[in-house]
Scaffold this motif. Structure first.
Motif, PDB file in Angstrom:
ATOM      1  N   GLU A 119       1.067  -1.607  -0.046  1.00 23.25           N
ATOM      2  CA  GLU A 119      -0.311   0.005   0.140  1.00 23.25           C
ATOM      3  C   GLU A 119       0.454   1.513  -0.096  1.00 23.25           C
ATOM      4  OE1 GLU A 119       0.379  -1.270   4.486  1.00 23.25           O
ATOM      5  OE2 GLU A 119      -1.208  -2.419   2.375  1.00 23.25           O
ATOM      6  N   ASP A 120       2.154   1.002   0.468  1.00 19.68           N
ATOM      7  CA  ASP A 120       2.856   2.112   0.103  1.00 19.68           C
ATOM      8  C   ASP A 120       3.547   2.604  -1.385  1.00 19.68           C
ATOM      9  OD1 ASP A 120       2.764   2.951   2.812  1.00 19.68           O
ATOM     10  OD2 ASP A 120       5.067   1.901   3.443  1.00 19.68           O
ATOM     11  N   LEU A 121       2.940   1.876  -2.170  1.00 16.25           N
ATOM     12  CA  LEU A 121       4.062   1.426  -3.418  1.00 16.25           C
ATOM     13  C   LEU A 121       2.574   2.347  -4.165  1.00 16.25           C
ATOM     14  CD1 LEU A 121       5.375  -1.786  -3.495  1.00 16.25           C
ATOM     15  CD2 LEU A 121       6.748   0.756  -2.948  1.00 16.25           C
ATOM     16  N   ALA A 122       2.731   2.688  -5.574  1.00 13.55           N
ATOM     17  CA  ALA A 122       2.177   3.093  -6.248  1.00 13.55           C
ATOM     18  C   ALA A 122       1.144   2.281  -7.047  1.00 13.55           C
ATOM     19  CB  ALA A 122       2.404   4.572  -7.385  1.00 13.55           C
ATOM     20  N   PRO A 123      -0.143   1.987  -6.635  1.00 12.52           N
ATOM     21  CA  PRO A 123      -0.890   1.195  -7.670  1.00 12.52           C
ATOM     22  C   PRO A 123      -0.390   0.880  -9.311  1.00 12.52           C
ATOM     23  CG  PRO A 123      -2.293   2.546  -7.321  1.00 12.52           C
ATOM     24  CD  PRO A 123      -1.312   3.859  -6.601  1.00 12.52           C
ATOM     25  N   PRO A 124      -0.478  -0.332  -9.458  1.00  8.41           N
ATOM     26  CA  PRO A 124      -0.187  -0.520 -11.510  1.00  8.41           C
ATOM     27  C   PRO A 124      -1.231  -0.303 -12.016  1.00  8.41           C
ATOM     28  CG  PRO A 124      -0.083  -2.853  -9.734  1.00  8.41           C
ATOM     29  CD  PRO A 124      -0.594  -1.456  -8.072  1.00  8.41           C
ATOM     30  N   PRO A 125      -0.694  -0.642 -12.799  1.00  9.29           N
ATOM     31  CA  PRO A 125      -1.981  -0.197 -14.569  1.00  9.29           C
ATOM     32  C   PRO A 125      -2.976  -1.594 -13.276  1.00  9.29           C
ATOM     33  CG  PRO A 125      -0.207   0.171 -14.986  1.00  9.29           C
ATOM     34  CD  PRO A 125       0.540  -0.542 -13.583  1.00  9.29           C
ATOM     35  N   ALA A 126      -4.312  -1.552 -13.805  1.00  9.87           N
ATOM     36  CA  ALA A 126      -5.446  -2.591 -14.078  1.00  9.87           C
ATOM     37  C   ALA A 126      -5.565  -3.805 -14.693  1.00  9.87           C
ATOM     38  CB  ALA A 126      -6.664  -2.083 -13.202  1.00  9.87           C
ATOM     39  N   ILE A 127      -4.367  -2.992 -15.484  1.00 11.14           N
ATOM     40  CA  ILE A 127      -4.579  -4.190 -17.320  1.00 11.14           C
ATOM     41  C   ILE A 127      -3.445  -5.011 -17.181  1.00 11.14           C
ATOM     42  CG2 ILE A 127      -6.562  -3.254 -18.637  1.00 11.14           C
ATOM     43  CD1 ILE A 127      -4.217  -1.664 -20.285  1.00 11.14           C
ATOM     44  N   ASP A 128      -2.356  -4.325 -16.555  1.00 15.02           N
ATOM     45  CA  ASP A 128      -1.236  -5.055 -16.704  1.00 15.02           C
ATOM     46  C   ASP A 128      -1.126  -6.097 -15.407  1.00 15.02           C
ATOM     47  OD1 ASP A 128       1.664  -5.756 -17.087  1.00 15.02           O
ATOM     48  OD2 ASP A 128       1.993  -3.124 -16.903  1.00 15.02           O
ATOM     49  N   ALA A 129      -1.415  -7.629 -16.083  1.00 10.35           N
ATOM     50  CA  ALA A 129      -0.862  -8.550 -15.065  1.00 10.35           C
ATOM     51  C   ALA A 129       0.703  -8.223 -14.473  1.00 10.35           C
ATOM     52  CB  ALA A 129      -0.912  -9.770 -15.863  1.00 10.35           C
ATOM     53  N   ARG A 130       1.348  -7.870 -15.348  1.00 11.48           N
ATOM     54  CA  ARG A 130       3.046  -8.408 -14.542  1.00 11.48           C
ATOM     55  C   ARG A 130       3.463  -7.664 -13.467  1.00 11.48           C
ATOM     56  NH1 ARG A 130       5.542 -12.221 -15.241  1.00 11.48           N
ATOM     57  NH2 ARG A 130       5.337 -12.455 -17.766  1.00 11.48           N
ATOM     58  N   ALA A 131       3.162  -5.807 -13.973  1.00 11.21           N
ATOM     59  CA  ALA A 131       3.095  -4.970 -13.310  1.00 11.21           C
ATOM     60  C   ALA A 131       1.487  -5.275 -11.887  1.00 11.21           C
ATOM     61  CB  ALA A 131       2.070  -3.271 -13.314  1.00 11.21           C
ATOM     62  N   ARG A 132       0.749  -5.994 -11.664  1.00 17.98           N
ATOM     63  CA  ARG A 132       0.142  -6.223 -10.525  1.00 17.98           C
ATOM     64  C   ARG A 132       1.856  -7.777 -10.029  1.00 17.98           C
ATOM     65  NH1 ARG A 132      -4.473  -6.919 -14.001  1.00 17.98           N
ATOM     66  NH2 ARG A 132      -3.854  -8.620 -13.968  1.00 17.98           N
ATOM     67  N   GLU A 133       2.085  -8.808 -10.841  1.00 17.31           N
ATOM     68  CA  GLU A 133       2.398  -9.483 -10.341  1.00 17.31           C
ATOM     69  C   GLU A 133       3.607  -9.224  -9.257  1.00 17.31           C
ATOM     70  OE1 GLU A 133       4.389 -13.934 -10.255  1.00 17.31           O
ATOM     71  OE2 GLU A 133       3.943 -12.197 -12.065  1.00 17.31           O
ATOM     72  N   LEU A 134       4.542  -8.412  -9.850  1.00 17.19           N
ATOM     73  CA  LEU A 134       6.030  -7.644  -9.643  1.00 17.19           C
ATOM     74  C   LEU A 134       5.833  -6.120  -8.271  1.00 17.19           C
ATOM     75  CD1 LEU A 134       7.294  -7.187 -12.465  1.00 17.19           C
ATOM     76  CD2 LEU A 134       7.696  -9.030 -10.628  1.00 17.19           C
ATOM     77  N   HIS A 135       4.390  -6.125  -8.061  1.00 20.79           N
ATOM     78  CA  HIS A 135       3.800  -4.470  -7.559  1.00 20.79           C
ATOM     79  C   HIS A 135       4.442  -5.079  -5.969  1.00 20.79           C
ATOM     80  CE1 HIS A 135       1.191  -2.594  -4.682  1.00 20.79           C
ATOM     81  NE2 HIS A 135       1.462  -1.277  -5.587  1.00 20.79           N
TER      82      HIS A 135
END
Length: 185
Positions: free
Chosen positions: A144-160
């Protein structure tokens, strides 16, 4: 202007067919993977090859971590760089698992992902799986301290939530056993 981190293969053209020598029924040798323009703070690398369409429990085909950023890459069929550790794939094997044709002869996509980390070592023994590697990369910063990833980017969500990852780069190749597909050796 900063130059973007890059991962590539001298044996697989991005978005093209994976040559048979890197697959089954080919020789099943490891492809050559190289990188450029790592972030200056990079202290180790993680390399992952995953089958994009596979079930989650069968997705990881190759995992290498604690790769020193001072090496240029991994050569075709060659040994891992000194200090690098081979992880366990989704099939319980501590090795490169070559792409295999599906019974339906459907087109399969394989993503090669390189992660630059700020850790000298993940502190894991050889043979760790992808879940253990991700846990080691989580660090001390709550997601939650990090900016949220783009919702459609699965890789960004996994690495977030992986706060020790400085940057990542990837390329893909595809494979199918089909009499109409070009055969690259």
């Amino acid at each position: 202007m900063a130059v973007e981190m890059k991962v590539f293969s001298t044996g697989i053209d991005p978005g093209d067919w994976i040559p048979q020598r890197f697959t089954q029924p080919g020789a099943g040798v490891t492809p050559p993977i190289f990188w450029q323009h790592l972030p200056p703070q990079t202290r180790s690398l993680v390399l992952l090859m995953e089958h994009r369409e596979a079930k989650p429990e069968e997705r990881i085909f190759w995992l290498v971590y604690d790769i020193p950023p001072t090496v240029e890459g991994i050569h075709e069929g060659g040994p891992l760089p000194d200090g690098a550790k081979l992880g366990r794939n989704s099939f319980g094997e501590t090795r490169y698992r070559a792409p295999e044709a599906s019974a339906e002869r459907t087109l399969q996509h394989y993503d090669f992902v390189l992660l630059a980390t700020d850790l000298d070592s993940l502190g894991l023994p050889a043979g760790a799986d992808w879940d253990a590697v991700k846990q080691a990369l989580r660090g001390h910063h709550p997601p939650e301290d990090l900016a949220p990833p783009p919702a459609i980017d699965a890789r960004a969500r996994e690495l977030h939530p992986l706060s020790h990852v400085l940057d990542h780069a990837e390329f893909s190749g595809h494979f199918a056993l089909d009499t109409d597909a070009p055969v690259k050796t």
